[in-house]
Enzyme design. Structure first.
Site, PDB file in Angstrom:
ATOM      1  N   HIS A 237      -7.113  -5.293  -5.975  1.00  0.00           N
ATOM      2  CA  HIS A 237      -8.165  -6.282  -5.771  1.00  0.00           C
ATOM      3  C   HIS A 237      -9.546  -5.629  -5.784  1.00  0.00           C
ATOM      4  O   HIS A 237      -9.703  -4.492  -5.361  1.00  0.00           O
ATOM      5  CB  HIS A 237      -7.974  -7.010  -4.441  1.00  0.00           C
ATOM      6  CG  HIS A 237      -6.675  -7.728  -4.316  1.00  0.00           C
ATOM      7  ND1 HIS A 237      -5.676  -7.315  -3.443  1.00  0.00           N
ATOM      8  CD2 HIS A 237      -6.197  -8.823  -4.964  1.00  0.00           C
ATOM      9  CE1 HIS A 237      -4.647  -8.137  -3.545  1.00  0.00           C
ATOM     10  NE2 HIS A 237      -4.925  -9.054  -4.463  1.00  0.00           N
TER      11      HIS A 237
ATOM     12  N   ASP B  66      -7.774  -0.168  -6.102  1.00  0.00           N
ATOM     13  CA  ASP B  66      -6.936  -1.181  -5.483  1.00  0.00           C
ATOM     14  C   ASP B  66      -6.701  -2.286  -6.497  1.00  0.00           C
ATOM     15  O   ASP B  66      -7.486  -2.455  -7.431  1.00  0.00           O
ATOM     16  CB  ASP B  66      -7.628  -1.742  -4.229  1.00  0.00           C
ATOM     17  CG  ASP B  66      -6.708  -2.638  -3.406  1.00  0.00           C
ATOM     18  OD1 ASP B  66      -5.907  -2.094  -2.624  1.00  0.00           O
ATOM     19  OD2 ASP B  66      -6.800  -3.877  -3.549  1.00  0.00           O
TER      20      ASP B  66
ATOM     21  N   HIS C  26     -12.774  -5.488   1.657  1.00  0.00           N
ATOM     22  CA  HIS C  26     -13.188  -6.879   1.412  1.00  0.00           C
ATOM     23  C   HIS C  26     -14.135  -7.402   2.493  1.00  0.00           C
ATOM     24  O   HIS C  26     -14.796  -8.419   2.295  1.00  0.00           O
ATOM     25  CB  HIS C  26     -11.968  -7.798   1.358  1.00  0.00           C
ATOM     26  CG  HIS C  26     -11.000  -7.468   0.267  1.00  0.00           C
ATOM     27  ND1 HIS C  26     -11.363  -7.411  -1.054  1.00  0.00           N
ATOM     28  CD2 HIS C  26      -9.665  -7.174   0.302  1.00  0.00           C
ATOM     29  CE1 HIS C  26     -10.306  -7.102  -1.790  1.00  0.00           C
ATOM     30  NE2 HIS C  26      -9.264  -6.951  -0.985  1.00  0.00           N
TER      31      HIS C  26
ATOM     32  N   ASP D  93       2.605 -17.448   7.934  1.00  0.00           N
ATOM     33  CA  ASP D  93       1.557 -17.503   6.913  1.00  0.00           C
ATOM     34  C   ASP D  93       2.009 -16.632   5.747  1.00  0.00           C
ATOM     35  O   ASP D  93       1.851 -15.408   5.773  1.00  0.00           O
ATOM     36  CB  ASP D  93       0.225 -17.005   7.468  1.00  0.00           C
ATOM     37  CG  ASP D  93      -0.925 -17.191   6.479  1.00  0.00           C
ATOM     38  OD1 ASP D  93      -0.657 -17.310   5.269  1.00  0.00           O
ATOM     39  OD2 ASP D  93      -2.084 -17.198   6.921  1.00  0.00           O
TER      40      ASP D  93
ATOM     41  N   TYR E  90       0.591  -2.875  -1.264  1.00  0.00           N
ATOM     42  CA  TYR E  90       1.385  -3.599  -0.266  1.00  0.00           C
ATOM     43  C   TYR E  90       2.877  -3.406  -0.430  1.00  0.00           C
ATOM     44  O   TYR E  90       3.640  -3.801   0.444  1.00  0.00           O
ATOM     45  CB  TYR E  90       1.080  -5.108  -0.343  1.00  0.00           C
ATOM     46  CG  TYR E  90      -0.368  -5.384  -0.056  1.00  0.00           C
ATOM     47  CD1 TYR E  90      -0.909  -4.996   1.152  1.00  0.00           C
ATOM     48  CD2 TYR E  90      -1.189  -5.966  -1.008  1.00  0.00           C
ATOM     49  CE1 TYR E  90      -2.238  -5.214   1.422  1.00  0.00           C
ATOM     50  CE2 TYR E  90      -2.522  -6.182  -0.737  1.00  0.00           C
ATOM     51  CZ  TYR E  90      -3.042  -5.794   0.481  1.00  0.00           C
ATOM     52  OH  TYR E  90      -4.355  -5.998   0.739  1.00  0.00           O
TER      53      TYR E  90
END
Length: 621
Positions: A174, A172, A135, A20, A255
Site C-alpha cells: 500500500h 509496502d 498511513h 471486523d 500481512y
C-alpha cells in the site's frame, strides 16, 4: 559497531475485540511470527537487543496534532462499544485499551534506533513494531496505523541530530500516504514509495499515489511514487526500479505471516552484512513495470539532473484507465498480472551447491604476498597464510611468461588457494594481490580456474589497462566489462568496454546504468573485480563498485589488486566485502557530456540483448 534489534513484547497487547474482516489481519502474530523466525535462524542472537521505550508527548507532537494525541490517549479508559464507535470514524482502524501504550512503544522504537545509529552505538538496525505507521496522518489514524513511526523518527533525526537530508524508502503493498502528506513540502526528506496502484483501483484509492504526485512548494521533486499497475511484479521489475529510479535519485542528492517472517529475516541478514541470496527467475522487466518506471522518471526529471541527461519522455496512458465520472472502475478479482516472457533458466550447479550450504564461517579473506604492517583489517577478516601446491601453481603459470618470476608465482599460489576456498564454499569473498606486470596473466588464470572448478557464469569487471584474454572462449559463460578502455565499444554481447568516467556523477551513471543492469541480467555465480595498471579509481569509488557487485553471486566477489596498491585500498575493500557501508564519494556531480554519450551509445547497442538495460517500454503500433 553491530546491528540493533529493537522490540518490546508489550506491542503484542493490542488486538481486535469485535468482528471486523477488514481489520482482523492486523494481529499480534505479525510480530511473534517474525521474532520466532529470527530466533530459529540464529539472527536475534547476532544482534544487539534494545528494549523499546515509549515516545514522549513532545516527540509524538513532532508530526501529530496535540488534539489527536489526546484523543488516542483517551482510548485507554474506553469500553468496547466506545472503542468500536471511535474506530468507525477512521478508515481501516481499530482501537484497544492498550493501543496508546503500544503505539508509543512503536514510535519510541524508531527513535531509539535513530539515536543508536547516529551516535555510533550501532552501525544499523531493525525496529520490529506494531501498530504500523506509514498511513497515519497529522490528525487521523488510518490503515491500522496510529502514530506515524517513520515520520516521527525522521523529524527527530532532523531536530535532535541536525540532519539535513533524509531518504525514506517505503516498501509496502500500500502507498504510505501519511508520510507523503507530512513531508510533501519538505526538501530535507526524500520520500520514495513503490506500491500496488492499478490505476487507482487499489486501496487507498488516491489520485496522489500516482507517479505525477511529486510534492509541492519547496518539496517539489522530493516525493517519488512508483505505482505498480499490475500484480505479479518479480525480481527483474524491482531491480530495474532500483537501478533506473531509486538509486540515481538517492545518490544524487506484510500481512502474510510466513512471508512477513521471512522478509524480516532477510532484512536482518542484510543489516548484519550477510551476502544476499541469488535472485531467481528470468531477469526481464515486464512492460507494465517499465511503463510505471518511465512515468515516474518523467515526472521527476524536472527536479533531478541525473534524469535530465536521459530520455524520460512520458509514457502515454490508456484513455480507459478511469471512468468518465472520475472514479476508478471496479477491480476484477486478482487484478491484471505481469507475466514473465519465458521460463527462468535453471540455476548453475555452483549456486545450487552454495545455496544448500550454510554461510561460510569465514566471510572475507585477504591474501597478500607481503602484508603491510599499516594494513588495518576488521577483526573477522582473515589474512590468508596458505597457498596452492607449488606444482599446481607452476602448471597454471606455465603458459604465461609474466608469471615465471618468483614473486608473481608466489602471488598466484595465494590467489589459487583463496579462489578454491570461495568455490568450495569455505570463504565468501576475498582480496588478492599480484605484481603489476603479471596482472593480466593472473586475471586470466583466475577466470580459467573459476570456470573449470564449478562456476557456470563468471562476471569479470576489469578496470584499467586490462584486455580480455585472447584465448577466453566465446561461449556465453563469461561477461567481460572493461572500465578504462580508450573508447566505448560493444565488441559482443559478452565483451563491453567503456572509458573511465572523469566525474563522480559519470562513474555512478556508468555503474547504475550499465554495469549493474548487465550484471543482474547475466546472473553470475562468481564475480572478479580487477584493478589493473592505470585503473584511476579512488578508494571510495572502488569500494562502492565492490559493494554494489556484492549483491550478486551470493556475495562471492574476488578483488584482484596490484601489489603496490596502498594498504588503505585493501582495507576499504575488505570492510565493504564483509558487509560494511562504503565511504562517502564526496560532493555530488553530474556526468560530463562525453560520459553521457558513451553510456547512451552502449545502452543503445546492448539493450536488444540485455533487457535489464531497458527503462522504458517498447511502443506497440
Amino acid at each position: 559497531m553491530g546491528t540493533a534489534l529493537v522490540y518490546h513484547e508489550d506491542m503484542t497487547a493490542t488486538r481486535l475485540l469485535w468482528d471486523d474482516p477488514e481489520c482482523e489481519i492486523e494481529r499480534p502474530e505479525r510480530l511473534t511470527a517474525a521474532l520466532d523466525r529470527l530466533r530459529q535462524r540464529g539472527l536475534e542472537q547476532r544482534c544487539l537487543r534494545l528494549s523499546a521505550r515509549e515516545a514522549s508527548k513532545e516527540e509524538l507532537g513532532l508530526v501529530h496534532s496535540p488534539e489527536y494525541v489526546s484523543l488516542v490517549r483517551k482510548t485507554q479508559v474506553l469500553g468496547e462499544e466506545e472503542l468500536q464507535a471511535l474506530s468507525g470514524q477512521f478508515d481501516a482502524i481499530y482501537f484497544h485499551p492498550s493501543t496508546f501504550h503500544c503505539a508509543r512503544l512503536a514510535a519510541g522504537a524508531g527513535l531509539q534506533l535513530v539515536d543508536a545509529v547516529l551516535t555510533g552505538a550501532v552501525q544499523n538496525g531493525l525496529a520490529l513494531v506494531r501498530p504500523p505507521g506509514h498511513h497515519s496522518q497529522r490528525a487521523a489514524a488510518n490503515g491500522f496505523c496510529v502514530f506515524n513511526n517513520v515520520a516521527i523518527a525522521a523529524a527527530h533525526a532532523k531536530q535532535k541530530h541536525g540532519l539535513h537530508r533524509i531518504l525514506i524508502v517505503d516498501w509496502d503493498v500500500h502507498h504510505g500516504q501519511g508520510i507523503q502528506y507530512l513531508f510533501e513540502d519538505d526538501p530535507s526528506v526524500l520520500y520514495f514509495s513503490w506500491h500496488r496502484y492499478e490505476h487507482g483501483r487499489f486501496w487507498p484509492f488516491l489520485r496522489e499515489s500516482d507517479a505525477d504526485a511529486v510534492g509541492r512548494g519547496q518539496g517539489l521533486g522530493f516525493t517519488v511514487n512508483l505505482p505498480w499497475n499490475q500484480v505479479g511484479m518479480g525480481n527483474a521489475d524491482y531491480v530495474a526500479a532500483f537501478l533506473h529510479l531509486l538509486l540515481p535519485l538517492a545518490f544524487e542528492g506484510g500481512y502474510h505471516l510466513e512471508s512477513l517472517a521471512e522478509s524480516v529475516c532477510m532484512t536482518v541478514q542484510a543489516l548484519l552484512g550477510d551476502p544476499a541470496p541469488p535472485l531467481s527467475g528470468l531477469m526481464v522487466p515486464c512492460q507494465s513495470a517499465l511503463e510505471s518506471i518511465q512515468s515516474a522518471r518523467a515526472a521527476q526529471a524536472p527536479y533531478w539532473k541525473s534524469l535530465q541527461l536521459q530520455d524520460v519522455t512520458p509514457v502515454p496512458t490508456s484513455p480507459s484507465t478511469h471512468s468518465p465520472e472520475g472514479r476508478p472502475p471496479p477491480l476484477l478479482p486478482g487484478g491484471p498480472t505481469c507475466k514473465a516472457a519465458a521460463p527462468a533458466p535453471a540455476p548453475s550447479s555452483l549456486l545450487d551447491q552454495l545455496c544448500l550450504c550454510p554461510a561460510p564461517s569465514v566471510r572475507t579473506t585477504v591474501a597478500l604476498t607481503a602484508p603491510d604492517i599499516t594494513l588495518v583489517l576488521p577483526p573477522d577478516v582473515i589474512q590468508q597464510e596458505g597457498s596452492a601446491l607449488r606444482e599446481e601453481t607452476e602448471a597454471w603459470a606455465r603458459p604465461h611468461e609474466s608469471l615465471a618470476r618468483e614473486e608473481a608465482l608466489t602471488a598466484l599460489g595465494k590467489l589459487l588457494y583463496l579462489l578454491d576456498g570461495m568455490l568450495d564454499g569455505q570463504v565468501n569473498s576475498g582480496i588478492a594481490a599480484t605484481p603489476a606486470s603479471a596482472a593480466a596473466a593472473t586475471l586470466d588464470v583466475a577466470i580459467q580456474r573459476g570456470l573449470s572448478h564449478g562456476a557456470q557464469r563468471l562476471l569479470c569487471v576489469a578496470l584499467g589497462q586490462l584486455d580480455r584474454p585472447p584465448d577466453l572462449a566465446h561461449d556465453g559463460r563469461t561477461l567481460w566489462l572493461n572500465i578504462g578502455g580508450k573508447e566505448a565499444a560493444a565488441l559482443s554481447m559478452f565483451h563491453v568496454a567503456t572509458p573511465l568516467p572523469v566525474m563522480t556523477g559519470g562513474f555512478l551513471s556508468c555503474i547504475l546504468g550499465l554495469v549493474l543492469p548487465l550484471a543482474y541480467g547475466f546472473q553470475p555465480d562468481l564475480v572478479l573485480v580487477a584493478l589493473g595498471p592505470g585503473h584511476g579509481l579512488q578508494g571510495p569509488h572502488a569500494a562502492l563498485l565492490a559493494a554494489m557487485l556484492r549483491g550478486l553471486a551470493g556475495g562471492r566477489v574476488l578483488a584482484l589488486l596490484e601489489e603496490d596498491s596502498t594498504p588503505q585500498l585493501a582495507g576499504i575493500l575488505a570492510r565493504v566485502l564483509r558487509g560494511e557501508a562504503p565511504p562517502s564519494l564526496g560532493p555530488s556531480s553530474v556526468a560530463s557530456p562525453e560520459d553521457v554519450q558513451a553510456l547512451m551509445y552502449l545502452r543503445g547497442q546492448l539493450e536488444p540483448q540485455w533487457k535489464m538495460l531497458q527503462c522504458r517500454p517498447h511502443l506497440v503500433v
